[in-house]
Write a protein that holds these residues in place. Structure first.
Motif, PDB file in Angstrom:
ATOM      1  N   PRO A   1       0.826  -1.225   0.000  1.00 29.48           N
ATOM      2  CA  PRO A   1       0.000   0.000   0.000  1.00 29.48           C
ATOM      3  C   PRO A   1       0.854   1.266   0.000  1.00 29.48           C
ATOM      4  O   PRO A   1       0.533   2.236  -0.695  1.00 29.48           O
ATOM      5  N   ALA A   2       1.967   1.251   0.752  1.00 28.66           N
ATOM      6  CA  ALA A   2       2.811   2.444   0.815  1.00 28.66           C
ATOM      7  C   ALA A   2       3.353   2.783  -0.574  1.00 28.66           C
ATOM      8  O   ALA A   2       3.307   3.936  -1.013  1.00 28.66           O
ATOM      9  N   GLY A   3       3.848   1.763  -1.277  1.00 27.35           N
ATOM     10  CA  GLY A   3       4.391   1.986  -2.614  1.00 27.35           C
ATOM     11  C   GLY A   3       3.328   2.467  -3.586  1.00 27.35           C
ATOM     12  O   GLY A   3       3.557   3.385  -4.386  1.00 27.35           O
ATOM     13  N   LEU A   4       2.135   1.843  -3.511  1.00 29.16           N
ATOM     14  CA  LEU A   4       1.049   2.238  -4.415  1.00 29.16           C
ATOM     15  C   LEU A   4       0.631   3.682  -4.150  1.00 29.16           C
ATOM     16  O   LEU A   4       0.423   4.465  -5.083  1.00 29.16           O
ATOM     17  N   LEU A   5       0.533   4.039  -2.868  1.00 32.09           N
ATOM     18  CA  LEU A   5       0.140   5.409  -2.526  1.00 32.09           C
ATOM     19  C   LEU A   5       1.187   6.409  -2.995  1.00 32.09           C
ATOM     20  O   LEU A   5       0.862   7.484  -3.503  1.00 32.09           O
ATOM     21  N   MET A   6       2.464   6.039  -2.819  1.00 31.41           N
ATOM     22  CA  MET A   6       3.530   6.958  -3.238  1.00 31.41           C
ATOM     23  C   MET A   6       3.504   7.167  -4.747  1.00 31.41           C
ATOM     24  O   MET A   6       3.752   8.265  -5.238  1.00 31.41           O
ATOM     25  N   GLY A   7       3.199   6.091  -5.484  1.00 30.71           N
ATOM     26  CA  GLY A   7       3.117   6.222  -6.929  1.00 30.71           C
ATOM     27  C   GLY A   7       1.882   6.991  -7.359  1.00 30.71           C
ATOM     28  O   GLY A   7       1.894   7.727  -8.338  1.00 30.71           O
TER      29      GLY A   7
ATOM     30  N   LEU B   1       6.805  11.073   1.867  1.00 32.12           N
ATOM     31  CA  LEU B   1       7.436   9.819   2.296  1.00 32.12           C
ATOM     32  C   LEU B   1       8.804   9.558   1.670  1.00 32.12           C
ATOM     33  O   LEU B   1       9.634   8.893   2.274  1.00 32.12           O
ATOM     34  N   SER B   2       9.029  10.082   0.433  1.00 32.42           N
ATOM     35  CA  SER B   2      10.230   9.626  -0.274  1.00 32.42           C
ATOM     36  C   SER B   2      11.548   9.897   0.465  1.00 32.42           C
ATOM     37  O   SER B   2      12.428   9.035   0.438  1.00 32.42           O
ATOM     38  N   PRO B   3      11.735  11.042   1.149  1.00 32.95           N
ATOM     39  CA  PRO B   3      13.020  11.184   1.841  1.00 32.95           C
ATOM     40  C   PRO B   3      13.255  10.113   2.904  1.00 32.95           C
ATOM     41  O   PRO B   3      14.377   9.609   3.047  1.00 32.95           O
TER      42      PRO B   3
END
Lengths: 289, 294
Positions: free
Chosen positions: B118-124, B133-135
């Motif tokens: 979910p974290a990756g999907l939300l970031m994308g 979140l990216s830093p």
């Protein structure tokens, strides 16, 4: 601003290619359309098309030609509702375009098939995304009919990666036609297909849309393809794209069967359009330096 | 050319025949092409273990450091056929330790997936989530996880919780980064096609972005398994009284080199097996991505 004059089909011996009735209905009307896109990094925006005024009548086959980067794709994206006008307006069936709709469908140069879906599932996709009021049986029958039409019976369960380029594009064409839209938009659909398959597919497309009476806006880099298919050929100039000239093509249809390439008018048209495009192509080459 | 009658099934096509595929015999060369690499691998490994056996028997290296291959296989066999007597601190039994490590690895990977996907999907999917979140993702992903072990021991003690935290933390970043990249690289023309045919924003995510990203997520999990396995061993070597990492340190401490090498070989086998499973999974969900691969 008045709409640009409408083209008329030449005298056609085949009854299914009869001339349009007088008082043809404009289905796509673009008035002083200016559109482009933002270059985010540079805080700039690029005008792709400037002051495009063009009226396309019901059942007409309009072909856009012009150098790379002249904004042809932006124009059909504006018709499709994928981009919004900056200035001017674009109307389909009398209503301003605010987004995509079931009255329009598109064929893409790179096919744009979902790789995880089978041939059948790709062709069925428009029915999943649009409410067209068809029963499941009607949809099944329609999908089967269009798979048959593009001669992919037996390949229903194949995935796009298992097909040749020509076959992939036939899936793309079936997907665009299956919902029987009024307007078919095609962005260099045959550009990546080998020459022989390409000519055959041009012939079938010409025959098909003549039969259904669909309105087509078609982009190509090939002048031969433009003359073979178009009622009118719209030559677009290099950045920002403007209409340089609209050329009527009054050759008998179906052109694929009549071997129009041997007619003297064909060479004249070809020569005329080539001259128009050549100037622009030279500018493109200089611009690219 | 004859004019096809469109009213009863004319076609837009070049001719195609779905029954073009026929059975045919293989030549020896073709059979070799298909199975040859497997034969070579078996011969290759056999030679490797024979050379090892002879070299170890020659006594060039003390058998305390390099056991014979046969002793190693014997230790592996004993390890799987015997159980530790109750109360034994260290025995040759590998089974219980393997089960313990694999259980922790599974729990850690599960947590990594639950958080990472979910974290990756939300970031994308969202510029804002990405910016926020990216830093942290890049900072933690680039930090060697082993440096965090003392901190987790401080917080959680020498517990299973500490071990699972380390495993999850090791595995989560490849999963986040791959899912994120999958969403970001979704083919523009696929999105345009879906929009033209009427997809809403939600449908774009469900019918285009997610299926496009699925194989990326699986490669993320594949990398996560590799990292997670490192996490397992680190966590068990640093603090624990069970598991393959613990068994390695105990085997070394007791100069049981046969057992030590047996566990190392076992780790290689476990790792390769898990990676092969995710590869098959990837090939199954995304066959279009392996057209040119064997």
């Amino acid at each position: 601003m008045s709409p640009v004059e409408t083209g008329r089909r030449g005298a056609a011996p085949d009854p299914s290619f009869a001339p349009e009735p007088a008082g043809a209905v404009p289905v796509i009307v673009s008035r002083d359309l200016t559109v482009g896109y933002k270059l985010h990094r540079e805080r700039k925006r690029l005008t792709a098309l400037r002051d495009i005024s063009l009226s396309v009548n019901a059942g007409e086959f309009v072909v856009l030609v012009g150098p790379s980067g002249c904004g042809k794709t932006t124009f059909i994206n504006a018709i499709a509702g994928l981009v919004q006008p900056w200035e001017g307006s674009i109307e389909v069936n009398g209503r301003p375009v605010t987004g995509p709709g079931p009255d329009r469908a598109m064929v893409f140069q790179d096919y744009a098939l979902m790789p995880w879906r089978t041939v059948e599932s790709n062709i069925r996709m428009p029915f999943e995304l649009q409410k067209l009021g068809l029963s499941k049986q009607e949809i099944d029958a329609r999908v089967r009919r269009y798979i048959d039409l593009v001669d992919l019976t037996g390949f229903e369960k194949s995935f796009p990666y298992e097909l040749s380029g020509g076959m992939k594009q036939r899936v793309g064409i079936a997907r665009a036609l299956v919902s029987e839209p009024d307007i078919l938009l095609a962005d260099e659909p045959f550009a990546a297909i080998d020459a022989m398959t390409r000519e055959a597919m041009q012939g079938e497309l010409e025959r098909f849309v003549a039969k259904t009476g669909q309105t087509v806006v078609f982009i190509t880099h090939s002048i031969d393809e433009a003359i073979t298919l178009g009622d009118r050929v719209v030559v677009i100039s290099y950045r920002p794209g403007q209409i340089k000239e609209v050329v009527d093509v009054n050759l008998p249809r179906p052109r694929f069967d009549y071997d129009v390439k041997s007619l003297p008018e064909y060479s004249e048209l070809r020569d005329h359009i080539w001259r128009l495009v050549k100037d622009e192509a030279l500018q493109t080459a200089h611009g690219a330096k | 050319m004859s004019t096809p009658d469109l009213s009863d099934g004319g076609s837009i096509s070049e001719a195609t025949d779905p029954n073009r595929i026929e059975d045919t015999e293989w030549t020896a060369g073709e059979a070799w092409e298909r199975y040859g690499s497997k034969v070579v691998t078996v011969i290759n490994l056999t030679i490797f273990f024979i050379v090892w056996e002879l070299f170890a028997r020659s006594g060039a290296i003390n058998q305390l450091f390099l056991p014979t291959a046969s002793n190693m296989f014997l230790a592996l066999w004993d390890g799987f056929t015997t159980t530790a007597p109750p109360g034994a601190v260290i025995s040759g039994s590998i089974r219980d330790h393997l089960l313990y490590s694999l259980t922790n690895l599974s729990i850690g990977l599960f947590i990594a997936c639950v958080i990472g996907i979910p974290a990756g999907l939300l970031m994308g999917g969202s510029k804002y989530v990405e910016k926020i979140l990216s830093p942290y993702v890049w900072a933690l992903a680039s930090l060697p996880r082993i440096a965090l072990v003392p901190l987790f021991i401080l917080f959680l003690g020498f517990t299973v919780k500490m071990q699972i935290t380390i495993i999850a933390l090791s595995a989560v970043f490849p999963i986040i980064i791959n899912a994120w990249a999958g969403v970001k690289t979704t083919d523009e023309s696929l999105l345009a096609a879906a929009r033209v045919f009427g997809a809403s924003r939600a449908e774009l995510y469900v019918k285009v972005v997610l299926p496009f990203t699925l194989p990326f997520i699986i490669s993320g999990i594949q990398q996560g398994i590799g990292r997670g396995l490192i996490g397992v061993v680190i966590a068990e070597i640093f603090g624990g009284s069970k598991g393959l990492g613990y068994l390695i340190t105990r085997a070394a401490d007791t100069f049981n080199s046969a057992l030590l090498y047996a566990v190392l070989l076992l780790l290689v086998i476990v790792s390769l097996t898990l990676i092969q499973i995710t590869r098959s999974l990837e090939a199954y969900v995304a066959p279009w991505r392996r057209v040119d691969k064997v």
